[in-house]
Design an enzyme around this catalytic site. Sequence first.
Site, PDB file in Angstrom:
ATOM      1  N   CYS A  29       0.846  -1.240  -0.101  1.00 46.10           N
ATOM      2  CA  CYS A  29       0.126   0.039  -0.066  1.00 46.10           C
ATOM      3  C   CYS A  29       0.797   1.260   0.227  1.00 46.10           C
ATOM      4  CB  CYS A  29      -0.916   0.050   1.230  1.00 46.10           C
ATOM      5  SG  CYS A  29      -0.366  -0.377   2.779  1.00 46.10           S
TER       6      CYS A  29
HETATM    7  N1  LIG Z   1      -4.187  -3.969   5.175  1.00 38.56           N
HETATM    8  C1  LIG Z   1      -3.835  -3.130   4.023  1.00 38.56           C
HETATM    9  O1  LIG Z   1      -4.223  -1.751   3.980  1.00 38.56           O
HETATM   10  C2  LIG Z   1      -2.879  -3.922   3.192  1.00 38.56           C
HETATM   11  C3  LIG Z   1      -2.715  -3.283   2.058  1.00 38.56           C
HETATM   12  C4  LIG Z   1      -1.885  -3.818   1.400  1.00 38.56           C
HETATM   13  C5  LIG Z   1      -1.580  -5.102   1.367  1.00 38.56           C
HETATM   14  N2  LIG Z   1      -1.841  -5.825   2.358  1.00 38.56           N
HETATM   15  C6  LIG Z   1      -1.492  -7.363   2.438  1.00 38.56           C
HETATM   16  O2  LIG Z   1      -2.649  -8.088   2.197  1.00 38.56           O
HETATM   17  C7  LIG Z   1      -2.581  -9.409   3.107  1.00 38.56           C
HETATM   18  C8  LIG Z   1      -3.854  -9.132   4.093  1.00 38.56           C
HETATM   19  O3  LIG Z   1      -3.724  -8.114   4.748  1.00 38.56           O
HETATM   20  P1  LIG Z   1      -5.241  -7.822   5.609  1.00 38.56           P
HETATM   21  O4  LIG Z   1      -4.966  -6.300   6.121  1.00 38.56           O
HETATM   22  O5  LIG Z   1      -6.406  -8.416   5.210  1.00 38.56           O
HETATM   23  O6  LIG Z   1      -4.422  -8.582   6.924  1.00 38.56           O
HETATM   24  P2  LIG Z   1      -5.472  -9.468   8.120  1.00 38.56           P
HETATM   25  O7  LIG Z   1      -6.754  -8.633   8.231  1.00 38.56           O
HETATM   26  O8  LIG Z   1      -4.530  -9.580   9.100  1.00 38.56           O
HETATM   27  O9  LIG Z   1      -5.912 -10.783   7.210  1.00 38.56           O
HETATM   28  C9  LIG Z   1      -5.016 -11.662   6.911  1.00 38.56           C
HETATM   29  C10 LIG Z   1      -5.675 -12.930   6.853  1.00 38.56           C
HETATM   30  O10 LIG Z   1      -4.633 -14.004   6.716  1.00 38.56           O
HETATM   31  C11 LIG Z   1      -4.987 -15.091   7.419  1.00 38.56           C
HETATM   32  N3  LIG Z   1      -4.034 -15.596   8.244  1.00 38.56           N
HETATM   33  C12 LIG Z   1      -3.464 -14.796   8.945  1.00 38.56           C
HETATM   34  N4  LIG Z   1      -2.361 -15.556   9.554  1.00 38.56           N
HETATM   35  C13 LIG Z   1      -2.726 -16.661   9.355  1.00 38.56           C
HETATM   36  C14 LIG Z   1      -2.258 -18.040  10.058  1.00 38.56           C
HETATM   37  N5  LIG Z   1      -1.431 -18.075  10.792  1.00 38.56           N
HETATM   38  N6  LIG Z   1      -2.533 -19.214   9.180  1.00 38.56           N
HETATM   39  C15 LIG Z   1      -3.860 -19.073   8.352  1.00 38.56           C
HETATM   40  N7  LIG Z   1      -3.951 -17.974   7.898  1.00 38.56           N
HETATM   41  C16 LIG Z   1      -3.578 -16.847   8.253  1.00 38.56           C
HETATM   42  C17 LIG Z   1      -6.193 -14.917   7.884  1.00 38.56           C
HETATM   43  O11 LIG Z   1      -7.255 -15.545   6.999  1.00 38.56           O
HETATM   44  P3  LIG Z   1      -8.452 -16.380   7.306  1.00 38.56           P
HETATM   45  O12 LIG Z   1      -8.672 -16.421   8.900  1.00 38.56           O
HETATM   46  O13 LIG Z   1      -9.707 -15.772   6.614  1.00 38.56           O
HETATM   47  O14 LIG Z   1      -8.303 -17.573   6.668  1.00 38.56           O
HETATM   48  C18 LIG Z   1      -6.433 -13.480   8.083  1.00 38.56           C
HETATM   49  O15 LIG Z   1      -7.686 -13.083   7.863  1.00 38.56           O
HETATM   50  C19 LIG Z   1      -1.373  -9.091   3.982  1.00 38.56           C
HETATM   51  O16 LIG Z   1      -0.629  -9.992   3.533  1.00 38.56           O
HETATM   52  C20 LIG Z   1      -1.037  -7.589   3.924  1.00 38.56           C
HETATM   53  O17 LIG Z   1       0.358  -7.305   3.836  1.00 38.56           O
HETATM   54  C21 LIG Z   1      -2.662  -5.265   3.212  1.00 38.56           C
END
Ligand SMILES: NC(=O)c1ccc[n+]([C@@H]2O[C@H](COP(=O)([O-])OP(=O)(O)OC[C@H]3O[C@@H](n4cnc5c(N)ncnc54)[C@H](OP(=O)(O)O)[C@@H]3O)[C@@H](O)[C@H]2O)c1
Length: 353
Positions: free
Chosen positions: A160
């Site tokens: 981001c």
């Molecule tokens: N937030 C932002 O602004 C943003 C922007 C650009 C890129 N990203 C990237 O996009 C990805 C998702 O971001 P997010 O903000 O949605 O993060 P999040 O809210 O923490 O969600 C990440 C998801 O990954 C899964 N996860 C996390 N730890 C895990 C584990 N130990 N085992 C299995 N599944 C696991 C879970 O999915 P389930 O429980 O649904 O299976 C969780 O909902 C990340 O890699 C982040 O760096 C985020």
Amino acid sequence: MSFPEKAVVLGAGGFVGRELIRLIVLHPNLQVEAALSKSQAGNSIGEIYPEVQGFLGGSFLSPDRFEWSQLSRGKWILFSALSHGETMQVLPSILEEIGENDAMVIDLSGDFRLACRETYQRYYGIKHTRPDWLEKFVYGLPEFNRKKIQGSRFVSNPGCFATAAQLALLPLVDLEKEPLFVAIDAKTGSSGAGIQPRLTTHHPLRANDFRAYKPLEHQHLPEIEQMWNQLGGSSLTSISFVSQMAPLVRGIFVSTHVFFSEPPSEDHLVKCFQDAYAESPFVRLVPESPSLTEVWGTNRCDLSIHVRGGKVLICSAIDNLIKGAAGQAIQNSNLMAGWPEISGLQVPPPRPV
Ligand SMILES: NC(=O)c1ccc[n+]([C@@H]2O[C@H](COP(=O)([O-])OP(=O)(O)OC[C@H]3O[C@@H](n4cnc5c(N)ncnc54)[C@H](OP(=O)(O)O)[C@@H]3O)[C@@H](O)[C@H]2O)c1
């Protein structure tokens, strides 16, 4: 090409997964075939995400119970929104299990953005366990990599901060006089840290605070440097980056200060940006300053350019969850599938907010 394409969202229980689902239900050519989530498995999608009630029924499914071999048949797009580290453990194994097929994959984690595994280890603090997959992924910044994305089946969506910073910086590679030093000063809202509350990122603990984190060593810096170098930016240009937590939920605002021995004129700089983004529907040049409320909920990146007394400043604003994540992933899927780049993404921001 057969329509609609089936979309699978992996990591559907996170913030990015949630936005992916909301955008996919609005897309004319995509439908959510499966919302895969360990944390939400068995729960009704409409109950957990009321914003899509009436658009999407059914329940979240555990990734372990999904029949992955389906992806070897028909037209599919897999959006993977797992955390970094976890992604390289999970995604390549799934794709190897499916075998050769036509499925398209867009990964939103940082695991396949950097070409160099040593750089990954240095900035992410963990060893890359699947370097054999790094070369398969194309870096998904459409404004600078459109042609490669169009011909690709594996796209790594940019970070981001990296998105907002690169859209402010990369047009400068075309200038005759290269910058000597670039200082990127970036602020983000709390949704950038994901759904799991932690002591440093939990919103009530940061809502009235303002602080830097990972100063000069944030993992999005090598992503920016990698693209600068790939596009032919001078190796003499030094780029520094500081990320800060702003008291917001959504949005990224970046101030990019650029130091030249001989700065270009404002007219020249504006022309350079106009040329760079002539074919880019989501990037707008705005007077005075971008505003987060003008980009919230949209796939836009707004930019303003300032040249005063030999100093150059470019400001950029995006919604971290849209242009910084889910929206850019949809934009990439449009390019990969051969649909109009703007499909499903033409939404003005709500006002007032
Ligand atoms: N937030 C932002 O602004 C943003 C922007 C650009 C890129 N990203 C990237 O996009 C990805 C998702 O971001 P997010 O903000 O949605 O993060 P999040 O809210 O923490 O969600 C990440 C998801 O990954 C899964 N996860 C996390 N730890 C895990 C584990 N130990 N085992 C299995 N599944 C696991 C879970 O999915 P389930 O429980 O649904 O299976 C969780 O909902 C990340 O890699 C982040 O760096 C985020």
